[in-house]
Design a protein around this motif. Structure first.
Motif: not given
Length: 292
Positions: A161-174, A218-233
């Motif tokens: 929850v924390g990571g998703s909202v933080e990244l979403a808010a950052t992306t939307l703010c920019d 946005l790319l960080t958010l996508i990697l966070w949601l799609v590949m969370p266990s890989s730490f690619a983000f």
């Protein structure tokens, strides 16, 4: 045991990649900062202090990231330190706080630019809310990792929850900042060729730099949601502070080009142009003042 350690090493590879790219971007940050302090000695103390603070925090962030890589890739190679691979080292936590601070500082400067250009309290308030949300939920995520003392907390409910909202808010703010700047700059077009050219340059440099940080978030958010266990983000997360610092410094250093265009603009018949104030972004409103 050796196979498990090897798997963990591969899992943490994005940290090494992020640090390597961060080295390159940090070098650019230093060169941009040197240009700024050399060419804008008359800027207000507030703005110079903001740039100096961002540079110091970003330097601290870089040192902390290097320390984390040292811990995981050198110190933890010793058998007695294997257990630390699964922990949440304090330098990583410090680097996360530094990232949120720099993001908020740069966004605040852009928000001030939006307000000075538009005088729209609703637009400014909405963007400010998004910036505060990214900082607040970022701290929420950091607190969860700190208490758990493990990166596995990223995959828990609070971490997600924390990571998703933080990244979403950052992306939307920019994105909101970029759209607002484009809209109000576009509304200020005058029809004069030289002024139009100047506005196009402003849009190219300022809006596109905002889109760069938006795309990274946005790319960080996508990697966070799609590949969370890989730490690619993580690779993008580690360079985020560098992207924001460089976006701010490039924008500030570009002001001299805008000033030259304004003072050299004789199309409107004005012999003088409004003197630039110290807060970045006033130049975008200044060209309107030179129009009869």
């Amino acid at each position: 045991m050796s196979e498990e350690i090897a798997a963990i090493g591969v899992l943490y590879a994005p940290f090494l990649g992020g640090m390597m790219v961060g080295c390159f971007l940090f070098g650019i940050t230093i060169s941009q900062a040197i240009l700024y302090f050399r060419n804008y000695k008359d800027d207000a103390l507030f703005l110079r202090a903001l740039v100096a603070s961002a540079l110091l925090i970003d330097t601290f962030h870089f040192v902390m990231v290097v320390d984390v890589v040292h811990i995981w890739y050198l110190f933890c190679k010793l058998p007695q330190n294997y257990a630390l691979l699964a922990s949440f080292p304090w330098p990583l936590g410090a680097s996360i706080i530094a990232t949120y601070l720099i993001t908020s500082m740069v966004q605040a400067l852009y928000i001030l630019r939006v307000y000075m250009l538009s005088k729209n309290l609703w637009a400014t308030g909405f963007i400010s809310f998004l910036s505060l949300a990214q900082f607040g939920f970022g701290l929420f995520l950091w607190e969860d990792l700190f208490v758990a003392n493990s990166l596995t907390a990223l995959h828990g409910t609070k971490g997600q929850v924390g990571g998703s909202v933080e990244l979403a808010a950052t992306t939307l703010c920019d994105i909101s900042i970029s759209v607002a700047l484009w809209w109000y700059l576009h509304k200020g077009r005058t029809g004069f060729a030289k002024t139009e050219k100047m506005v196009d340059k402003l849009i190219l440099y300022i809006v596109n730099l905002g889109l760069l940080t938006s795309a990274a978030s946005l790319l960080t958010l996508i990697l966070w949601l799609v590949m969370p266990s890989s730490f690619a983000f993580v690779s993008l997360t580690l360079i985020r502070s560098k992207l924001y610092c460089n976006a701010m410094l490039v924008t500030l250093n570009f002001r001299q080009t805008v000033r030259t265009a304004l003072h050299g603009n004789t199309t409107t018949g004005q012999s003088t142009t409004r003197v630039f104030q110290d807060i970045d972004g006033v130049e975008m409103n200044s060209y309107k003042k030179s129009i009869p």
